[in-house]
Scaffold this motif. Sequence first.
Motif, PDB file in Angstrom:
ATOM      1  N   PHE A  24      -1.102  33.311 -32.418  1.00  0.00           N
ATOM      2  CA  PHE A  24      -2.527  33.030 -32.589  1.00  0.00           C
ATOM      3  C   PHE A  24      -3.160  34.327 -33.061  1.00  0.00           C
ATOM      4  O   PHE A  24      -3.542  35.175 -32.265  1.00  0.00           O
ATOM      5  CB  PHE A  24      -3.126  32.548 -31.269  1.00  0.00           C
ATOM      6  N   GLN A  25      -3.230  34.492 -34.365  1.00  0.00           N
ATOM      7  CA  GLN A  25      -3.663  35.758 -34.946  1.00  0.00           C
ATOM      8  C   GLN A  25      -5.091  35.608 -35.455  1.00  0.00           C
ATOM      9  O   GLN A  25      -5.333  35.259 -36.609  1.00  0.00           O
ATOM     10  CB  GLN A  25      -2.683  36.190 -36.034  1.00  0.00           C
ATOM     11  N   TRP A 115     -12.901  25.297 -32.130  1.00  0.00           N
ATOM     12  CA  TRP A 115     -13.015  25.586 -33.560  1.00  0.00           C
ATOM     13  C   TRP A 115     -11.782  26.392 -33.959  1.00  0.00           C
ATOM     14  O   TRP A 115     -11.715  27.593 -33.764  1.00  0.00           O
ATOM     15  CB  TRP A 115     -14.285  26.376 -33.848  1.00  0.00           C
ATOM     16  N   LEU A 116     -10.791  25.723 -34.506  1.00  0.00           N
ATOM     17  CA  LEU A 116      -9.515  26.345 -34.803  1.00  0.00           C
ATOM     18  C   LEU A 116      -9.076  25.944 -36.202  1.00  0.00           C
ATOM     19  O   LEU A 116      -9.252  24.799 -36.608  1.00  0.00           O
ATOM     20  CB  LEU A 116      -8.473  25.886 -33.765  1.00  0.00           C
ATOM     21  N   SER A 117      -8.503  26.907 -36.922  1.00  0.00           N
ATOM     22  CA  SER A 117      -8.044  26.630 -38.284  1.00  0.00           C
ATOM     23  C   SER A 117      -6.552  26.915 -38.404  1.00  0.00           C
ATOM     24  O   SER A 117      -5.988  27.715 -37.641  1.00  0.00           O
ATOM     25  CB  SER A 117      -8.810  27.484 -39.296  1.00  0.00           C
ATOM     26  N   ASP A 118      -5.914  26.275 -39.378  1.00  0.00           N
ATOM     27  CA  ASP A 118      -4.478  26.483 -39.597  1.00  0.00           C
ATOM     28  C   ASP A 118      -4.157  27.943 -39.893  1.00  0.00           C
ATOM     29  O   ASP A 118      -3.106  28.450 -39.494  1.00  0.00           O
ATOM     30  CB  ASP A 118      -3.986  25.605 -40.753  1.00  0.00           C
ATOM     31  N   ARG A 132      -6.503  20.778 -37.011  1.00  0.00           N
ATOM     32  CA  ARG A 132      -7.561  19.764 -36.933  1.00  0.00           C
ATOM     33  C   ARG A 132      -7.318  18.758 -35.807  1.00  0.00           C
ATOM     34  O   ARG A 132      -8.249  18.059 -35.388  1.00  0.00           O
ATOM     35  CB  ARG A 132      -7.696  19.032 -38.275  1.00  0.00           C
ATOM     36  N   HIS A 133      -6.083  18.694 -35.319  1.00  0.00           N
ATOM     37  CA  HIS A 133      -5.776  17.774 -34.233  1.00  0.00           C
ATOM     38  C   HIS A 133      -5.931  18.429 -32.850  1.00  0.00           C
ATOM     39  O   HIS A 133      -5.782  17.750 -31.838  1.00  0.00           O
ATOM     40  CB  HIS A 133      -4.337  17.254 -34.372  1.00  0.00           C
ATOM     41  N   CYS A 270     -17.566  18.491 -35.772  1.00  0.00           N
ATOM     42  CA  CYS A 270     -16.140  18.514 -35.487  1.00  0.00           C
ATOM     43  C   CYS A 270     -15.787  17.992 -34.108  1.00  0.00           C
ATOM     44  O   CYS A 270     -14.661  17.543 -33.870  1.00  0.00           O
ATOM     45  CB  CYS A 270     -15.606  19.947 -35.619  1.00  0.00           C
ATOM     46  N   ASN A 271     -16.745  18.065 -33.179  1.00  0.00           N
ATOM     47  CA  ASN A 271     -16.475  17.732 -31.785  1.00  0.00           C
ATOM     48  C   ASN A 271     -17.539  16.827 -31.210  1.00  0.00           C
ATOM     49  O   ASN A 271     -18.337  17.264 -30.380  1.00  0.00           O
ATOM     50  CB  ASN A 271     -16.361  19.006 -30.954  1.00  0.00           C
TER      51      ASN A 271
END
Length: 276
Positions: A24-25, A115-118, A132-133, A270-271
């Motif tokens: 998780f960078q 709020w997380l991105s690939d 996104r999942h 998003c949520n």
Amino acid sequence: MSASDWYAHKSLGDGLFWIQERFFQSENRANIWLLRGSHQDVVIDTGLGLRSLPDYIDSKGLLGKDPQRKNPLLAIATHAHFDHSGGLHQFQQVGVHSAEVDALANGDNFETVTWLSDREIAESPSPGWRARHYKVKAVQPTHILQEGDVINLGDRQLTVLHMPGHSRGSICLHDHDNKLLFSGDVVYDGAMIDWLPYSRVSDYISSCERLVGLVDSEQVDQVLPGHYNTFGAKRLHRLASSYITRAGTCPAKFSTFAWRTVAGVALRACNPRSAC
């Protein structure tokens, strides 16, 4: 990917371990603290929960030779935001401040500001995984914390300090005897965020005034924050004092309002409020 690959740790001595999620960078990567006591061990914040933190702790023998003689490992979230609370569902005992119990119990990913991105995940934890999942899973806290509560580890105690501002249920955990402060996102050596849903600048100022008071009364020597590196009392005083000075200015108020508006719209899209 196994839990042993996902996490890494460093011993800081005296039963204290610093655990991080290797892949998780992101600026959002939270510090995970494991503190051992003679009768109770505690994990302070749990990261995203993409791999089993209890399995990692067990596989590395971080609880010592005879963990069965103690109470079950207690996981405490310094606040409900996703980067700190995502792994809470993996533990039998879970503690959080009363103001954020409902957010966790209901799987409210708006309040957890998920709020997380690939691009923040350097290696996927499992085949086909996509950011996104990702959602913070609902969990029912077993320990509902309040200002002044004492968590007894046997040979050391942690006192709950309710420090709202970043979020409404933000806490610090204070080891008075050893002058350690586990500060979560109340303060760390970076820009302090006061523009998320349920952030409140006036509360944050009051919390920073308490932090200054802890330093002035020589109750803190070392801060173990929610992000970045540890630091000492002088730096804590400077960070808290700087926030107090800056927060009341007109440019800061405008910036906070603008960021809160944008963040609220994006997070709501998003949520939507629903259990996970």
